[in-house]
Design a protein around this motif. Structure first.
Motif, PDB file in Angstrom:
ATOM      1  N   LYS A 261       0.811  -1.388  -0.046  1.00 38.06           N
ATOM      2  CA  LYS A 261      -0.008   0.009  -0.245  1.00 38.06           C
ATOM      3  C   LYS A 261       1.066   1.461  -0.116  1.00 38.06           C
ATOM      4  O   LYS A 261       0.265   2.272  -0.231  1.00 38.06           O
ATOM      5  N   THR A 262       2.044   1.241  -0.040  1.00 37.28           N
ATOM      6  CA  THR A 262       3.044   2.308   0.271  1.00 37.28           C
ATOM      7  C   THR A 262       2.869   3.251  -0.839  1.00 37.28           C
ATOM      8  O   THR A 262       2.877   2.578  -1.964  1.00 37.28           O
ATOM      9  N   LYS A 263       3.240   4.404  -0.776  1.00 41.58           N
ATOM     10  CA  LYS A 263       3.380   5.367  -2.014  1.00 41.58           C
ATOM     11  C   LYS A 263       4.710   5.609  -2.319  1.00 41.58           C
ATOM     12  O   LYS A 263       5.018   6.478  -3.134  1.00 41.58           O
ATOM     13  N   PHE A 264       5.525   5.118  -1.245  1.00 39.89           N
ATOM     14  CA  PHE A 264       7.008   5.241  -1.546  1.00 39.89           C
ATOM     15  C   PHE A 264       7.631   4.067  -2.474  1.00 39.89           C
ATOM     16  O   PHE A 264       6.751   3.271  -2.785  1.00 39.89           O
ATOM     17  N   ALA A 269      10.344   2.502   0.329  1.00 36.40           N
ATOM     18  CA  ALA A 269       9.157   1.733   0.637  1.00 36.40           C
ATOM     19  C   ALA A 269       9.432   0.567   1.730  1.00 36.40           C
ATOM     20  O   ALA A 269       8.478   0.327   2.569  1.00 36.40           O
ATOM     21  N   VAL A 270      10.580  -0.092   1.617  1.00 32.01           N
ATOM     22  CA  VAL A 270      11.061  -1.017   2.375  1.00 32.01           C
ATOM     23  C   VAL A 270      10.939  -0.584   3.874  1.00 32.01           C
ATOM     24  O   VAL A 270      10.440  -1.117   4.893  1.00 32.01           O
ATOM     25  N   ASP A 271      11.627   0.685   4.169  1.00 29.42           N
ATOM     26  CA  ASP A 271      11.764   1.212   5.376  1.00 29.42           C
ATOM     27  C   ASP A 271      10.527   1.632   5.951  1.00 29.42           C
ATOM     28  O   ASP A 271      10.094   1.467   7.279  1.00 29.42           O
ATOM     29  N   GLU A 272       9.390   2.023   5.136  1.00 31.78           N
ATOM     30  CA  GLU A 272       8.125   2.350   5.594  1.00 31.78           C
ATOM     31  C   GLU A 272       7.377   1.156   6.294  1.00 31.78           C
ATOM     32  O   GLU A 272       6.865   1.022   7.205  1.00 31.78           O
ATOM     33  N   ALA A 273       7.335   0.101   5.480  1.00 33.99           N
ATOM     34  CA  ALA A 273       7.085  -1.422   5.862  1.00 33.99           C
ATOM     35  C   ALA A 273       7.539  -1.891   7.064  1.00 33.99           C
ATOM     36  O   ALA A 273       6.824  -2.428   7.798  1.00 33.99           O
ATOM     37  N   ASP A 394      -4.132  -9.315  -0.227  1.00 35.14           N
ATOM     38  CA  ASP A 394      -3.508  -8.475  -1.010  1.00 35.14           C
ATOM     39  C   ASP A 394      -2.798  -9.036  -2.234  1.00 35.14           C
ATOM     40  O   ASP A 394      -2.633  -8.429  -3.340  1.00 35.14           O
ATOM     41  N   TYR A 395      -2.063 -10.192  -1.998  1.00 37.86           N
ATOM     42  CA  TYR A 395      -1.414 -10.819  -3.226  1.00 37.86           C
ATOM     43  C   TYR A 395      -2.045 -11.741  -4.072  1.00 37.86           C
ATOM     44  O   TYR A 395      -1.927 -13.046  -3.908  1.00 37.86           O
ATOM     45  N   ALA A 484       2.299  -7.220 -10.133  1.00 36.73           N
ATOM     46  CA  ALA A 484       1.143  -6.930 -10.556  1.00 36.73           C
ATOM     47  C   ALA A 484       0.655  -6.146  -9.219  1.00 36.73           C
ATOM     48  O   ALA A 484      -0.352  -5.331  -9.605  1.00 36.73           O
ATOM     49  N   ASN A 485       0.957  -6.172  -8.201  1.00 30.31           N
ATOM     50  CA  ASN A 485       0.353  -5.272  -6.899  1.00 30.31           C
ATOM     51  C   ASN A 485       0.896  -4.531  -6.226  1.00 30.31           C
ATOM     52  O   ASN A 485       0.528  -3.685  -5.498  1.00 30.31           O
TER      53      ASN A 485
END
Length: 563
Positions: A261-264, A269-273, A394-395, A484-485
Motif C-alpha cells: 500500500k505504500t506510496k514510496f 518503501a521497505v523502510d516504511e513497511a 493483497d497478493y 502485479a500488486n
C-alpha cells in the motif's frame, strides 16, 4: 618413525612412550585375530587394516586410530589426550572407550558402533547412516553429535548421566530421555519429531526461544528454538509458551501489507513497511543489528538458528507458512507446494486460474506438453495459493488493484543459471507492471519425470541442482504476483525481491551452504544485502546466490525479532 606391521594372530605388541605407528594386518594378508596392541604414552597412530577381535590400547597422548573397511569386532581404548578415531565404511561392531580429553570420532560405518565416553568434550561426527550405542557414565563428560552429508543415526543411550547434545536429522526423529539426572539438549527438533520421557515431568518453562522441561531425579531437557510450537511429548501434542503479539509469519504478513500500500518506492518503501510492522525504524537498522549479532555469536549454526530462526537440520524447508515460522504444519520439499488429484491433459492456448490468464505456446515435445499439463492441473494454482497464504490476500491476481492479469509462458534453453524467470514490462509513468512473461529453461527440465506431481528432475551439475519444478514456480510466481500488486516493484532491493520469493517455498535445504558461508562472515553478509545492486550484479566470493540467501536470512531475522 618405523611402521610396525602385525600379521600374526594371538600376538601381543608393546610400544614405548615415543611416537609409534602400528599397522594391524595388510592387503593380501589373512586377517590377524586376537591381537593386543599396547601403544604406550606417546602420540601414536594405529591403522587397523583387517584385524578381528583385537584390542587396540592407544594409551595416553594425542593418538590417531583408524579402523579400515575390513576391521571387525575390535575394541579401541584411549586414556588421557585428545584422540582422533575414524571408523571407515566397512568397519563392523567396534567398541570405543575414549578416556579423558577432548576426543573426536568420525563414523562412516553403517554397522553398530558402541562408544563409552570419558571426561572431556567429546565430538561424534556422523558421516553415514549408522547405529550408535552410547554410554555416558563417566562423571563430568559432555558430548555432541554432528551430522554430515544428510546422514542419520539410530542412537541408543545405554548408561550414564550429565550433559549430552543430540541433533535431529531431516527425517522424523524419536528422541529418548531415559537416563536420570542428565541434562539433554536437543537441536534441530522438527514438527514431526517425538520426545519420549521415561520419568515424571515436573514442569516446563521458556528461556528465550528454548523450551526447558524439568523431570524427576534432577533431570533437565532443553529443546532449542521451539517456543510456541507444537511439541509431541510421549505421544501427546502440546504448545509451551506463546509469541508476544504475533508469530514470525504474521510479522511478515504485516510487513507485506504495508509494502503493497505504500506510496514510496525502492528502499524508502521497505523502510516504511519495516517501521509500520516492527520496533525497527529502517532496513539499515535491521541490517546493523543483524551484522552485530553475526559478529557477537561468531558461529554460523548458532547465528542462523538462534538469531534468524533458520533451522537447517529438520524436515521443514523454512517456508514462511511452515513449522519453523511458528505454524503447526511441517513444509517438506515434497509438501510445501500442494498437488491434489490426477494430471489433466491440456490442448488449448490459454486458461485462467484465480483471475490470471495463462497463455501457453504449442509444445515442441512430450516434456513441454507434460509441463503445460502440470501448469494447468496443479502448479500455477498451487503456487498462487501458497503466495496468498504466505503474504496475505493483497497478493492475488483477482485483487482489484492488480495492474496486470495475464502471463505468457515461453520455453527457452540457454546456459544461464536461471531455472526459470518471470520477466516484467513496466509503465515508466506509473511504475506499474503491464506485461508478465514466465520463461522455463528447458536445459534443466529436459528429463522431467512425467509421473512426478512435484515436477522432479535429476539435473545436478556444478552448483546447480534443478530439484522440483513446483518449487521453482512458487518462487517465480511470487515475483509475478508482487509485480502485479506493488507499484514500483522493480525498484525494490534485489535481496528483498529474491528473499521473499525464497521465503515462499523455503531454502533451508537448498541453500544451506550459501547461508552458512554468509553466517560465518559479517562482511560477506553485508555485501549480500547491497540495496543498490541488481541480484545478478551482487558478487560475494564463494557464495553462489548471495542476494537469494542473504535476503532470506534478512527476512527471517526481521520476522523473528518483530514477532
Amino acid at each position: 618413525m618405523a611402521v610396525i606391521v602385525i600379521a600374526n594372530s594371538n600376538t601381543l605388541v608393546s610400544g614405548n612412550d615415543d611416537s609409534n605407528e602400528f599397522q594391524l594386518g595388510a592387503p593380501n594378508v589373512s586377517s590377524p585375530q586376537n591381537v593386543t596392541i599396547s601403544a604406550g604414552n606417546g602420540n601414536d597412530t594405529i591403522n587397523n587394516y583387517n584385524g578381528v577381535k583385537s584390542l587396540l590400547d592407544a594409551g595416553a597422548g594425542n593418538n590417531v586410530i583408524i579402523n579400515a573397511d575390513f576391521a571387525v569386532d575390535n575394541t579401541v581404548l584411549c586414556s588421557s589426550g585428545n584422540d582422533s578415531i575414524i571408523n571407515n565404511p566397512g568397519a563392523k561392531n567396534t567398541y570405543i572407550a575414549t578416556g579423558d580429553g577432548d576426543d573426536a570420532i568420525d563414523i562412516w560405518s553403517a554397522d553398530k558402533t558402541t562408544i563409552k565416553f570419558g571426561r572431556g568434550s567429546n565430538l561424534v561426527r556422523i558421516c553415514a547412516d549408522t547405529k550408535l550405542m552410547l554410554n555416558t557414565a563417566e562423571s563430568g563428560d559432555n558430548y555432541e553429535l554432528k551430522y554430515y552429508n544428510g546422514a542419520t543415526a539410530d542412537v541408543t543411550l545405554t548408561n550414564g548421566a550429565y550433559n549430552y547434545t543430540v541433533r535431529g536429522s531431516k527425517d522424523v526423529n524419536n528422541f529418548q530421555y531415559n537416563i536420570s539426572q542428565s541434562n539433554l539438549i536437543i537441536v534441530g527438533y522438527g514438527g514431526e519429531d517425538v520426545l519420549n520421557i521415561d520419568r515424571p515431568i515436573m514442569n516446563a518453562s521458556i528461556d528465550a526461544d528454548d523450551v526447558i522441561i524439568t523431570v524427576a531425579d534432577n533431570g533437565r531437557i532443553r529443546i532449542k528454538n521451539v517456543k510456541a510450537h507444537t511439541i509431541n511429548i510421549n505421544g501427546n501434542s502440546t504448545i509451551i509458551g506463546a509469541y508476544e503479539g504475533t508469530t514470525p509469519q504474521e510479522a511478515i504478513k504485516k510487513f507485506m501489507s504495508v509494502l503493497d500500500k505504500t506510496k514510496f518506492k525502492g528502499l524508502a518503501a521497505v523502510d516504511e513497511a519495516i517501521k509500520s510492522s516492527s520496533r525497527f525504524s529502517s532496513a539499515a537498522e535491521v541490517i546493523e543489528n543483524m551484522i552485530n549479532d553475526c559478529k557477537r555469536v561468531n558461529n554460523a549454526d548458532h547465528f542462523l538458528r538462534d538469531c534468524c530462526g533458520i533451522i537447517l537440520d529438520n524436515a521443514d524447508t523454512g517456508a514462511i507458512t511452515g513449522w519453523d515460522a511458528g505454524t503447526t504444519k511441517v513444509k517438506t520439499a515434497e509438501s510445501v507446494v500442494q498437488e491434489e488429484g490426477t494430471i489433466k491433459q491440456f490442448s488449448g492456448s490459454s486458461f485462467t486460474v484465480d483471475g490470471l490468464t495463462v497463455n501457453v505456446p504449442p509444445p515442441q515435445n512430450a516434456t513441454q506438453q507434460n509441463i503445460i499439463n502440470g501448469l494447468y492441473t496443479w502448479w500455477i494454482k498451487s503456487a498462487l495459493d501458497l503466495v496468498e497464504q504466505s503474504y496475505g490476500s493483497d497478493y492475488r491476481f483477482d485483487n482489484p488493484n492488480a495492474s496486470v492479469r495475464e502471463i505468457n509462458v515461453e520455453f527457452i534453453s540457454n546456459d544461464s543459471s536461471a531455472l526459470a524467470l518471470v520477466g516484467s514490462t513496466y509503465s515508466i509513468a506509473t511504475g506499474r507492471a503491464v506485461e508478465l512473461t514466465l520463461r522455463i529453461n528447458m536445459k534443466y527440465y529436459n528429463d522431467l519425470k512425467a509421473d512426478n506431481v512435484d515436477g522432479a528432475t535429476d539435473f545436478n551439475q556444478g552448483n546447480i541442482r534443478a530439484g522440483y519444478l513446483d518449487r521453482t514456480l512458487a518462487h517465480e510466481f511470487t515475483h509475478a504476483v508482487m509485480a502485479a500488486n506493488i507499484d514500483h516493484f522493480n525498484d525494490l532491493p534485489a535481496w528483498l525481491k529474491e528473499g521473499t520469493a525464497e521465503m515462499t517455498h523455503g531454502i533451508s535445504d537448498e541453500r544451506r551452504t550459501d547461508m552458512e558461508k554468509l553466517a560465518m562472515s559479517p562482511e560477506k553478509l553485508l555485501q549480500s544485502l547491497n540495496p543498490q545492486a541488481d541480484a545478478n550484479r551482487v558478487v560475494v566470493n564463494g557464495v553462489n546466490a548471495p542476494s537469494y540467501a542473504g535476503g532470506f536470512m534478512f527476512l527471517n531475522y526481521f520476522a523473528k525479532h518483530a514477532s
